[in-house]
Write an enzyme that holds these catalytic residues in place. Structure first.
Site, PDB file in Angstrom:
ATOM      1  N   ASP A  86       0.880  -1.166   0.000  1.00 33.15           N
ATOM      2  CA  ASP A  86       0.000   0.000   0.000  1.00 33.15           C
ATOM      3  C   ASP A  86       0.915   1.212   0.000  1.00 33.15           C
ATOM      4  O   ASP A  86       1.839   1.291   0.833  1.00 33.15           O
ATOM      5  CB  ASP A  86      -0.855   0.045   1.270  1.00 33.15           C
ATOM      6  CG  ASP A  86      -2.020  -0.936   1.245  1.00 33.15           C
ATOM      7  OD1 ASP A  86      -2.015  -1.843   0.406  1.00 33.15           O
ATOM      8  OD2 ASP A  86      -2.914  -0.794   2.097  1.00 33.15           O
ATOM      9  N   HIS A 142       4.313  -7.604   0.124  1.00 29.89           N
ATOM     10  CA  HIS A 142       3.825  -8.877  -0.388  1.00 29.89           C
ATOM     11  C   HIS A 142       4.517  -9.215  -1.708  1.00 29.89           C
ATOM     12  O   HIS A 142       5.065  -8.335  -2.378  1.00 29.89           O
ATOM     13  CB  HIS A 142       2.308  -8.808  -0.617  1.00 29.89           C
ATOM     14  CG  HIS A 142       1.518  -8.608   0.641  1.00 29.89           C
ATOM     15  ND1 HIS A 142       0.589  -9.527   1.093  1.00 29.89           N
ATOM     16  CD2 HIS A 142       1.517  -7.592   1.554  1.00 29.89           C
ATOM     17  CE1 HIS A 142       0.049  -9.102   2.227  1.00 29.89           C
ATOM     18  NE2 HIS A 142       0.589  -7.926   2.520  1.00 29.89           N
ATOM     19  N   SER A 226       9.043   3.937   4.933  1.00 38.85           N
ATOM     20  CA  SER A 226       9.878   3.129   4.063  1.00 38.85           C
ATOM     21  C   SER A 226       9.583   3.329   2.589  1.00 38.85           C
ATOM     22  O   SER A 226       8.621   3.985   2.213  1.00 38.85           O
ATOM     23  CB  SER A 226       9.664   1.662   4.429  1.00 38.85           C
ATOM     24  OG  SER A 226       8.285   1.430   4.600  1.00 38.85           O
TER      25      SER A 226
END
Length: 259
Positions: A86, A142, A226
């Site tokens: 996301d 992911h 990040s």
């Protein structure tokens, strides 16, 4: 005042002492009362979290939260590349012949980022995506494609804040930050997933050591702000499906390969 306090949690300098204090505070129960105002300040979608807000014992526990099952649908089509995080797709494009790419209006060396010129060769003239995760985003990463993990290594020792000021003051920000690189061998060639730590604490946690990469599966998380960069080998034609400055979520279609 609240703005400055919360900014300090995600935009510290690379000083090890202040980072150590941050880690101690945010991982202790003392920080628990800050969870609700933190979520409110950053407009976090609280209904997506795996547990109720009161069940998290520290600010770090909440920041690294997992989501409810099926919160992020994954397209099963093997020709589809999905977003691994996301975040905001801050830039994307073709890696040029001089192995440089654009991150927040500055160019960076691909070989320096990956640590070795031989590591960079498969991605020359391939495609790249840069994703920025702000404090409001879900901070797990992911697998963007299915395949086999063929390489995983860490580089760098010091991290700096991933923000405009940090980039202006540190020209080679992404080539010196702590980063963890995972290379996946897919049916369409190699895909490198580069996780860049934003703070000196270098809190990039992997879920396991499995070599089986299943598209959409969670394989780790960041403890603080990040950046994630994807490099796609120039082996099969990839058509991008999103432009820069697009908000994306895990599972969103970001590219399609010619079958």
């Amino acid at each position: 005042m609240k703005n400055q306090v919360f900014k300090s949690f995600v935009e510290l300098t690379g000083h090890p002492f202040s980072s150590m204090l941050l880690r101690k505070f945010t991982t202790s129960v003392v920080s628990k009362p800050l969870i609700k105002p933190f979520a409110s300040f950053y407009h976090i979608q609280t209904d997506e979290a795996e547990y109720q807000m009161t069940e998290y014992n520290s600010l770090n526990d909440y920041f690294t939260r997992s989501l409810k099952t099926n919160s992020r649908p994954i397209d099963p089509d093997p020709t589809i590349l999905i977003s691994p995080v996301d975040g905001v797709l801050s830039c994307a494009g073709v890696v040029n012949d001089t192995q440089e790419f654009l991150v927040k209006d500055k160019t960076y060396s691909l070989s320096a980022l990956l640590g070795d010129s031989s590591k960079a060769v498969p991605y020359q003239n391939g495609y790249y995506y840069v994703f920025y995760l702000s404090p409001r985003h879900y901070h797990h990463f992911h697998y963007p494609i299915s395949g086999e993990l063929i390489s995983r290594y860490a580089l760098g020792t010091t991290s700096y804040p991933v923000n405009d000021l940090g980039i202006r003051l540190k020209k080679d920000l992404f080539s010196t930050n702590y980063r963890l690189i995972s290379e996946i061998q897919s049916a369409f060639g190699k895909v490198a997933v580069v996780k860049v730590g934003a703070l000196n604490v270098n809190s990039i946690q992997l879920a396991d050591s499995s070599k089986d990469c299943i598209k959409g599966d969670d394989f780790g998380h960041f403890a603080f702000g990040s950046t994630v960069i994807l490099f796609i080998e120039n082996k099969h034609t990839l058509t991008p499906l999103h432009q820069a400055f697009t908000e994306v979520k895990v599972g969103d279609r970001i590219g399609v390969w010619q079958s």
